[in-house]
Every structure is written in C-alpha cells, then in structure tokens.
Design a protein around this motif. Structure first.
Motif, short mmCIF file in Angstrom:
data_model
loop_
_atom_site.label_atom_id
_atom_site.label_comp_id
_atom_site.label_asym_id
_atom_site.label_seq_id
_atom_site.Cartn_x
_atom_site.Cartn_y
_atom_site.Cartn_z
N ILE A 71 0.51 -1.42 -0.07
CA ILE A 71 0.11 0.01 0.05
C ILE A 71 0.93 1.19 0.19
N LEU A 72 2.07 1.56 0.97
CA LEU A 72 2.72 2.27 0.85
C LEU A 72 3.38 2.82 -0.26
N PHE A 73 4.12 1.59 -1.33
CA PHE A 73 4.12 1.80 -2.51
C PHE A 73 2.92 2.22 -3.58
N ILE A 74 2.65 2.20 -3.53
CA ILE A 74 1.70 2.54 -3.98
C ILE A 74 0.88 3.73 -4.14
N ILE A 75 0.89 4.20 -2.58
CA ILE A 75 0.47 5.37 -2.72
C ILE A 75 1.72 6.26 -3.50
N PHE A 76 3.44 5.84 -2.47
CA PHE A 76 3.89 6.97 -3.21
C PHE A 76 4.34 7.10 -4.41
N ASP A 77 4.18 6.13 -5.57
CA ASP A 77 4.46 5.38 -6.43
C ASP A 77 3.09 6.43 -7.18
N LEU A 78 2.11 6.89 -7.24
CA LEU A 78 0.49 7.26 -7.17
C LEU A 78 1.67 9.02 -7.84
N MET A 102 5.42 22.52 -3.62
CA MET A 102 6.40 22.41 -3.01
C MET A 102 5.39 22.12 -1.50
N VAL A 103 4.66 22.38 -1.16
CA VAL A 103 3.82 21.92 0.14
C VAL A 103 3.39 20.78 -0.22
N PHE A 104 3.23 20.23 -1.53
CA PHE A 104 2.45 19.22 -2.14
C PHE A 104 3.89 18.16 -1.02
N LEU A 105 5.15 18.16 -1.94
CA LEU A 105 6.30 17.67 -1.85
C LEU A 105 6.11 17.67 0.46
N ALA A 106 6.54 18.68 0.61
CA ALA A 106 6.34 18.07 2.06
C ALA A 106 5.55 17.72 3.12
N GLU A 107 4.40 17.44 2.48
CA GLU A 107 3.39 16.69 3.07
C GLU A 107 4.03 15.51 2.91
N LEU A 108 4.17 14.66 1.44
CA LEU A 108 4.33 13.61 1.57
C LEU A 108 6.01 13.07 1.77
N VAL A 109 7.05 14.00 2.29
CA VAL A 109 8.33 13.68 3.21
C VAL A 109 7.49 13.29 4.23
N LEU A 110 6.46 14.38 5.16
CA LEU A 110 6.47 13.72 6.24
C LEU A 110 5.51 13.00 6.56
N GLY A 111 4.82 11.93 5.16
CA GLY A 111 4.09 11.48 5.40
C GLY A 111 4.70 10.05 5.66
N PHE A 112 5.89 9.97 4.45
CA PHE A 112 7.37 9.44 4.69
C PHE A 112 7.81 8.92 5.89
N ILE A 113 8.24 9.99 6.01
CA ILE A 113 8.65 9.57 7.60
C ILE A 113 8.01 9.60 8.93
N TYR A 114 6.56 9.36 8.67
CA TYR A 114 5.49 9.48 9.81
C TYR A 114 6.04 7.87 9.23
N ALA A 115 5.58 7.31 8.64
CA ALA A 115 5.69 5.13 8.03
C ALA A 115 7.20 4.84 8.68
#
Length: 124
Positions: A71-78, A102-115
C-alpha cells in the motif's frame, strides 16, 4: 413516441463489440489447439509460484507487513506520478504552481517520515 429504429445504430455497435470480443477470446484458443501448442501434461498443468512448486497451503495468510509495504508503494508511486505533469507545466503555473508543489512534497516527506518512524518500512 420514439421509434425503435433510432436505437438500431446502438444495437449494431453492441453486436459488433460482442462479435469482436468473442473472436478475441476464442480465436487464440482455437489457433493454439489447431497448431499443436496446446499439449497439456502433468508438469505443465502443475501450479507453481516463482518457478518452483508451492510448498504451503494456498489459503495461508500473508504477513500484514507485506500489505502495508504494498500500500505504501502504491501511495508513493502514485504521488510521484504527479511530479511529471507538474514539471512539464511549470512555466504555465508559475510561482503559485511551484509553491503548491512544494507544499505537496513537504506533506509527502512528512508521510514518509511518519511511516518510517512507525516501522512500516522495516522488514525482518
């Protein structure tokens, strides 16, 4: 009162679609049987996974981490797929588009750090 003749093009279209889909399914099967490529034997019909026979019950449960990583792969891939159209249209979107990404990428990085902190990416 609507005449039924108005629906004739739709009926013709459905008939052609049904004929083509039936041909695409059954013609290769028939061609395989006629050309001799369909020769079933025990080894050919045996179930295998990754090149070797199954050694467990096929109804066994997978570890939850497998699904989590998938699921994480699909989320980050999409989400990474959003970068391509953004990069192509960056000239047209200007600073507003850049800031939004940049806001979108920051949210993506925060999600990655959380996971990562939760141990979702750890594999034993």
């Amino acid at each position: 009162m609507v005449e039924l003749i108005q629906y004739l093009p739709i009926l013709i279209f459905l008939g052609i679609a049904l004929a083509l889909s039936t041909a695409f399914v059954f013609l290769p099967i028939g061609a395989a049987r006629l050309t001799g490529t369909y020769k079933p034997y025990a080894d050919k019909l045996a179930e295998y996974e990754c090149g070797f026979p199954a050694f467990e019950d096929p109804r066994s449960q997978f570890d939850v981490r497998f699904y989590l990583v998938a699921i994480l792969f699909i989320i980050f891939d999409l989400e990474a797929a959003f970068l391509f159209p953004w990069a192509v249209s960056l000239k047209q979107t200007g600073w507003a588009g850049w800031t939004t990404m940049m806001v979108f990428l920051a949210e993506l990085v925060l999600g990655f750090i959380y996971a990562w902190k939760k141990g979702a990416l750890d594999w034993e």
